[in-house]
Write a protein that holds these residues in place. Structure first.
Motif: not given
Ligand SMILES: [Mg+2]
Lengths: 400, 158
Positions: A32-36, A57-58, A69-73
């Motif tokens: 998932v990108g910067n804004q979620g 996402v939805w 989902f994985v938060k970007r890093d």
């Protein structure tokens, strides 16, 4: 004869997360990108459900409720990217850092080098990559795209080239977007082969010089060379305010250490060594001094850099002088392989393992987890971990 | 919030599998590893927590209206830190809830190390664990389409 290879990591962000979270292997994963809100990368399992990059996402959940989902890093993606680049450079004399997960490098027609690099990266880092080899970079990139995942496609024979080009829509060429493809369609140019077979003048008229360059490249005539030593920077600098004004030599030295560590990070990131170094200190009246901090040779090591800066500081700073700003500027930047060694180069073997450990610990536990003890004089700069890695610290090679 | 968690089965010793009939909680999402799921809505809601270095399965919060325990599975971090639990006359202890994935509003997300939990032992009765929650970041709220709480993750913020 030398050919151009294009290496592209397969669903890079997902694969990079699977390196540290192997439980994600084989599962539907969306990064998932910067804004979620949107997925900026998807695993092949998600792709199979019809999920597209950039989807919210939805919407992804409607297609695949089991998505993880994985938060970007970006910090992590950058770390692995540099490891990949190092492996490419071990086997090819010329490699270009094209984007965070794409490199061009020079190779010969036999699959050996490409296979070696692919295996090195898979076995040592855990990332699957695909490699295309062709007579030009545009062709190499087209062919690697058709060989995913974990493929190698070598196409160096002009007849075979044309066979492939006939199957590829012209929009697949990077640099030809929807609008250009639509323009070309008006002239009956649908496939890459149509493009390569078109009149040079027509292409030039429609798409200017950029289009003509691609035309040559699609015909197997390289226009853009591999740029292993892309001249990104003439100087790298770090510094700024020292968090108020101070005449305390311990505080000023602590800032010297902090800024040196940031400068070393920057040098390491761009894989550059500095040949010159200067230190400027500004006082509260806007006056100041900039002096040379001679280095014992090209280096990106913290030890010699801080030693040179401390020597210069002792020379130029008058006790009692209040300092407000500090700048360190590294110049005469060179890639390690391009540095001419001299008889008098200091051995850097002793500091090398220390630098590697420091970098590894900080990669794992956060920026500045291990740092110079002198920085204890400015604890407030390290109290909040969120100061550790800001978005501006991700040096942009890509956008989304 | 986080209404369900999942873990890779390999973290559970065999005896826990048998004692708690974990086979019924195994779920396969693909890949090499299935996972063991724990939801607050399970008939027997459980949480895997580390107590004294040992992985145990304890009751997730409380549903009983008798006794001193709040009938929920979650507690605010501010409640824990302000000492709100001290007045209940139960023994409390911070614990680590092991979790590989968390789920809120049907959205599963990867968790690095685990979730902060509070182990509460009433004077009579077995201990139970509450998941500690925090105010969500904007990121987490967007990701979960409006969650009003986020699990307090160990060394991580989503
Ligand atoms: Mg890629």
């Amino acid at each position: 004869m030398r050919f151009v290879a294009h290496l592209d990591a397969d669903c890079y962000y997902v694969s990079a997360d699977r390196v540290r979270y192997p439980d994600l292997i084989g599962k539907p994963v969306g990064v998932v990108g910067n804004q979620g809100a949107c997925v900026i990368a998807k695993s092949y399992e998600l792709k199979a459900q019809g999920v597209k990059t950039g989807e919210p996402v939805w919407d992804v959940l409607k297609k695949c409720p089991e998505t993880i989902f994985v938060k970007r890093d970006f910090r992590w993606y950058e770390v692995l990217s540099r490891r990949m680049l190092a492996m490419v450079r071990e086997r090819s004399e010329a490699a270009e850092f094209y984007s965070i997960d794409e490199f061009f490098f020079s190779t010969d027609a036999d699959k050996q080098i490409a296979r070696g690099i692919q295996n090195d990266i898979l076995n040592n880092i855990g990332l699957p990559v695909t490699i295309g080899v062709a007579r030009s970079r545009t062709l190499a990139k087209l062919f690697s795209d058709t060989a995913k995942p974990l493929g190698i496609r070598v196409v160096t024979d002009p007849d075979e080239e044309r066979e492939h080009l006939a199957k590829l829509p012209v929009g697949e060429v990077s640099g030809i977007g929807h609008r250009r493809a639509a323009k070309l369609l008006l002239h009956g140019i649908r496939t890459c082969l149509d493009y390569a077979n078109a009149e040079r003048r027509l292409i030039r008229g429609l798409l200017t010089k950029t289009g003509e360059d691609l035309w040559w490249e699609l015909r197997g005539q390289p226009v853009t060379p591999i740029r292993p030593d892309r001249p990104t920077h003439k100087f790298l600098s770090r510094g700024g305010s020292i968090g108020g004004a101070s005449a305390d030599p311990n505080v000023i030295r602590a800032w010297l250490v902090r800024n040196s560590e940031r400068l070393v990070e920057e040098l390491e990131h761009y894989d550059l060594k500095a040949g010159t170094l200067s230190l400027s200190l500004s006082d509260q009246y806007g006056g100041g001094d900039s002096i040379n901090a001679p280095l014992p040779g090209h280096t990106n090591r913290y030890g010699p850099i801080i030693a040179a800066l401390l020597r210069s500081f002792e020379r130029c700073w008058q006790p009692g002088t209040v300092i407000t700003h500090m700048h360190l500027v590294a110049g005469d930047l060179k890639r390690p392989g391009f540095v001419q060694r001299t008889l008098f180069d200091p051995p850097d073997d002793e500091t090398e393992p220390l630098a590697v450990v420091k970098r590894d610990v900080n990669e794992r536990h956060g920026r500045f987890a291990v740092r110079g003890g002198t920085t204890l004089f400015i604890p407030e700069m390290y109290r909040d971990r969120s100061h550790g890695y800001e978005i501006c610290d991700v040096r942009g090679k890509f956008c989304f | 919030m986080c209404s369900a968690i999942a873990l890779v089965p390999s973290v559970f010793p065999k005896h826990l599998f048998e004692e708690h009939d974990l086979f019924t909680r195994v779920f396969d999402r693909g890949g090499n590893n299935p996972e063991v799921r724990f939801a607050f809505t399970d008939p027997v809601p459980l949480l895997p927590v580390m107590i004294g270095g040992v992985l145990k399965l304890v009751q997730w919060g409380s549903r009983s209206r008798q006794g001193p325990l709040p009938t929920t599975g979650w507690t605010w971090r501010t409640s824990v830190e302000s000492g709100a639990w001290a007045g209940l006359g139960c023994e409390t202890e911070p614990v680590l809830i092991l979790a590989t994935y968390g789920c809120e509003k049907n959205t599963w997300f990867r968790i690095r190390e685990g979730i902060h939990g509070l182990l509460v032992t009433p004077p009579s009765g077995p201990p139970c664990a509450y998941m500690i929650c925090d105010h969500p970041t904007r990121y987490f709220r967007v990701l979960t389409v409006g969650a009003d709480r986020t699990p307090w993750l160990v060394n991580e913020v989503i």
